[in-house]
Design a protein around this motif. Structure first.
Motif, PDB file in Angstrom:
ATOM      1  N   TRP A   6       0.819  -1.211   0.000  1.00 23.12           N
ATOM      2  CA  TRP A   6       0.000   0.000   0.000  1.00 23.12           C
ATOM      3  C   TRP A   6       0.854   1.262   0.000  1.00 23.12           C
ATOM      4  O   TRP A   6       0.340   2.373  -0.252  1.00 23.12           O
ATOM      5  N   SER A  74      -5.639  -1.937   0.647  1.00 19.23           N
ATOM      6  CA  SER A  74      -5.798  -1.082  -0.533  1.00 19.23           C
ATOM      7  C   SER A  74      -6.464   0.245  -0.211  1.00 19.23           C
ATOM      8  O   SER A  74      -6.474   1.148  -1.058  1.00 19.23           O
ATOM      9  N   HIS A  75      -7.035   0.386   0.992  1.00 22.04           N
ATOM     10  CA  HIS A  75      -7.714   1.626   1.371  1.00 22.04           C
ATOM     11  C   HIS A  75      -6.948   2.421   2.427  1.00 22.04           C
ATOM     12  O   HIS A  75      -7.471   3.408   2.947  1.00 22.04           O
ATOM     13  N   GLU A  77      -4.241   4.198   1.912  1.00 21.18           N
ATOM     14  CA  GLU A  77      -3.950   5.497   1.306  1.00 21.18           C
ATOM     15  C   GLU A  77      -5.168   6.416   1.373  1.00 21.18           C
ATOM     16  O   GLU A  77      -5.038   7.614   1.641  1.00 21.18           O
ATOM     17  N   HIS A  78      -6.337   5.861   1.155  1.00 27.07           N
ATOM     18  CA  HIS A  78      -7.579   6.639   1.252  1.00 27.07           C
ATOM     19  C   HIS A  78      -7.727   7.224   2.655  1.00 27.07           C
ATOM     20  O   HIS A  78      -8.071   8.411   2.811  1.00 27.07           O
ATOM     21  N   TRP A  81      -5.179  10.256   3.263  1.00 30.59           N
ATOM     22  CA  TRP A  81      -5.544  11.527   2.637  1.00 30.59           C
ATOM     23  C   TRP A  81      -6.849  12.092   3.200  1.00 30.59           C
ATOM     24  O   TRP A  81      -6.989  13.314   3.359  1.00 30.59           O
ATOM     25  N   MET A  82      -7.798  11.226   3.516  1.00 32.73           N
ATOM     26  CA  MET A  82      -9.060  11.724   4.075  1.00 32.73           C
ATOM     27  C   MET A  82      -8.845  12.320   5.458  1.00 32.73           C
ATOM     28  O   MET A  82      -9.418  13.371   5.795  1.00 32.73           O
ATOM     29  N   THR A 320     -10.684   1.580   7.098  1.00 30.90           N
ATOM     30  CA  THR A 320     -10.531   0.917   5.799  1.00 30.90           C
ATOM     31  C   THR A 320     -11.606  -0.138   5.585  1.00 30.90           C
ATOM     32  O   THR A 320     -12.065  -0.337   4.453  1.00 30.90           O
ATOM     33  N   VAL A 323     -14.740   1.809   4.421  1.00 33.24           N
ATOM     34  CA  VAL A 323     -14.637   2.251   3.019  1.00 33.24           C
ATOM     35  C   VAL A 323     -14.801   1.066   2.077  1.00 33.24           C
ATOM     36  O   VAL A 323     -15.475   1.161   1.039  1.00 33.24           O
ATOM     37  N   SER A 324     -14.211  -0.072   2.436  1.00 32.99           N
ATOM     38  CA  SER A 324     -14.333  -1.275   1.605  1.00 32.99           C
ATOM     39  C   SER A 324     -15.785  -1.735   1.505  1.00 32.99           C
ATOM     40  O   SER A 324     -16.263  -2.094   0.423  1.00 32.99           O
ATOM     41  N   GLU A 327     -17.858   0.602  -0.747  1.00 30.11           N
ATOM     42  CA  GLU A 327     -17.624   0.335  -2.163  1.00 30.11           C
ATOM     43  C   GLU A 327     -18.295  -0.961  -2.600  1.00 30.11           C
ATOM     44  O   GLU A 327     -18.906  -1.023  -3.669  1.00 30.11           O
ATOM     45  N   LEU A 386     -17.046  11.888   0.014  1.00 28.47           N
ATOM     46  CA  LEU A 386     -15.872  12.727  -0.205  1.00 28.47           C
ATOM     47  C   LEU A 386     -16.054  14.152   0.305  1.00 28.47           C
ATOM     48  O   LEU A 386     -15.081  14.918   0.343  1.00 28.47           O
TER      49      LEU A 386
END
Length: 485
Positions: A6, A74-75, A77-78, A81-82, A320, A323-324, A327, A386
């Protein structure tokens, strides 16, 4: 599979920016005026970094995979930044309305003036009032844990009460369980302020530890990692109020608080709740070598010191996961906005609470054994997507408004109210926005009470007079504190 795959250039950039922000906030809090630590913008930076940036950094430093059954690599990084965007948005909202005059007034306030104001307010506190609040906390504590027979050696296991059927009695118990931490925060702040008063008596020195122990009873009973919060907070508030004084008391309070928290965290799996069990565990902690690597991860492997799993405040794993799930399930932003607004009411959840958000306990099938909580950032992302940083911007505006009102009651009261708001930040790393909103509501309620008391003459308002807006070396007057009823 690549270790820490990641860690993309974008994620590394987010980590670097986060380090710059937390270094700035830490420098201002430690080497600047020590009361800066309680400023909402600095506390937001520090605890958001602990919640979302520290664990990824630890994973990189150790060069090993991050073990957590909730983590979606994989989340990560999300989340980085969030959390950064939300932090910057909060700071922008908090500082937007700050006037030049207010910053200048803060700059001319020396420790001498602060000490004069604090002593004035501390001397107004009465021992009988502190004792009455401590006695109320003890009474609620006894009722909440199940009566005298459950105080020292509880018959139930830790966390079992969260699975009880929602009867009227259980709703009352949960309501009191919400009130109890707020009362404990209040008695902590009042005790720390009272400790710097000019009174010197045996009653005063006996009352202070009595109040701190009362504030710690519920956490110690449940072997909570926050069991030493009252003693840690006591030492921090005294430094914030008095500056670099009484370092012996500060060090003793901090070490005592950390030891109590260690006992709660290290021995929670060996005992049922209870003050007697906690006392036995505390004795063991003196004769046993501390073991920081005995905590088990969800995968059944041992967590090591300075590993991502050892970060008590980490919210990355649950964020994470949220968020997963969003999605995967195709959950649209603002789909539960009506329920979100309804739940902003200041009344206990037992009266009414609209079901919303993502229930990680149900999704990961841990109901009956472990309750998985959704962090505030993940809870808000579920509703606003977002646009979550926009919500943090308006949250910053609200915090600034509360801070501006708190300042009008003098530095001692300001410190107490800011401490309560600060507690909301580490709480937000593990709890939904509803828990943070309870903290905010308690401060709003306290400010309203103080305003009523002020109008009735029971409270003294402090103002700064005879001071140039921007003193120049060799010119101008230093601020003088005037008390007005």
């Amino acid at each position: 599979m690549v270790v820490n795959e990641w860690a993309t250039p974008s994620a590394m950039a987010a980590l670097f920016i986060g380090l710059v922000l937390v270094a700035y906030a830490s420098y201002q809090s430690i080497f600047g005026r020590s009361q800066n630590f309680l400023r909402p913008d600095f506390s937001c930076i520090i605890f958001m970094w602990f919640g979302y940036h520290l664990s990824p950094i630890l994973a990189l430093l150790r060069g090993s995979d991050w073990r957590s059954f909730m983590l979606s690599p994989s989340h990560i990084e999300h989340g980085l930044w969030m959390s950064l965007a939300s932090t910057v948005a909060f700071i922008a909202g908090y500082r937007l309305l700050s006037s030049r005059e207010e910053r200048q007034t803060q700059a001319v306030l020396s420790w001498a003036e602060r000490t004069e104001a604090i002593m004035h307010q501390a001397n107004q506190l009465k021992k009988s009032h502190l004792f009455a609040i401590a006695a109320l906390i003890i009474a609620i504590f006894i009722f909440t844990v199940g009566g005298f027979e459950e105080v020292f050696y509880a018959s139930y296991t830790r966390g079992m009460q969260q699975w009880l059927e929602h009867t009227f009695e259980v709703r009352v118990l949960r309501f009191l369980a919400v009130i109890l931490p707020l009362l404990s925060l209040g008695i902590l702040a009042l005790t720390a302020t009272f400790s710097v008063s000019s009174e010197r008596s045996i009653q005063k020195f006996a009352l202070i530890p009595f109040c701190l122990i009362a504030a710690s009873l519920f956490s110690m009973h449940s072997f909570s990692r926050s069991g030493g919060m009252a003693f840690v907070g006591f030492g921090i508030i005294r430094v914030i109020l008095l500056g670099k004084k009484d370092w012996k008391i500060f060090c003793f309070s901090i070490l005592t608080g950390l030891w109590i928290s260690y006992v709660g965290y290290a021995y929670r799996n060996d005992y049922h709740p209870g003050l007697g069990n906690f006392g036995e565990a505390a004795f063991r902690s003196f004769v046993e070598v501390p073991d920081f690597s005995g905590q088990k991860s969800a995968a059944g492997e041992e967590d090591e010191l300075f590993s991502p799993e050892s970060n008590f405040l980490s919210a990355t794993e649950s964020y994470t996961a949220v968020v997963s799930i969003i999605e995967r399930e195709g959950i649209e932003p603002f789909s539960d906005i009506v329920e979100f607004i309804i739940n902003l009411h200041p009344f206990p959840s037992g009266i009414y609470y609209a079901q919303r958000g993502i229930d990680l306990t149900t999704i990961f099938r841990t109901r009956g054994s472990v309750g998985l909580t959704n962090p505030t950032l993940g809870d808000l992302f579920t509703t606003f997507g977002l646009l979550t940083p926009v919500f943090y911007f308006y949250l910053g505006l609200l915090y600034f408004t509360l801070h501006r009102h708190a300042k009008r009651f003098g530095p001692a009261i300001e410190t107490m109210l800011m401490l309560i708001l600060l507690i909301g930040w580490p709480l937000s790393c593990h709890s939904a926005f509803r828990s943070l909103w309870r903290i905010i509501n308690s401060v709003i309620f306290a400010i309203l009470i103080l305003k009523v008391m002020q109008r009735r003459g029971y409270f003294t308002k402090l103002e700064f007079v005879d001071a140039d807006p921007l003193p120049i070396e060799g010119r101008g007057n230093s601020p003088r504190i005037a008390a007005h009823s």
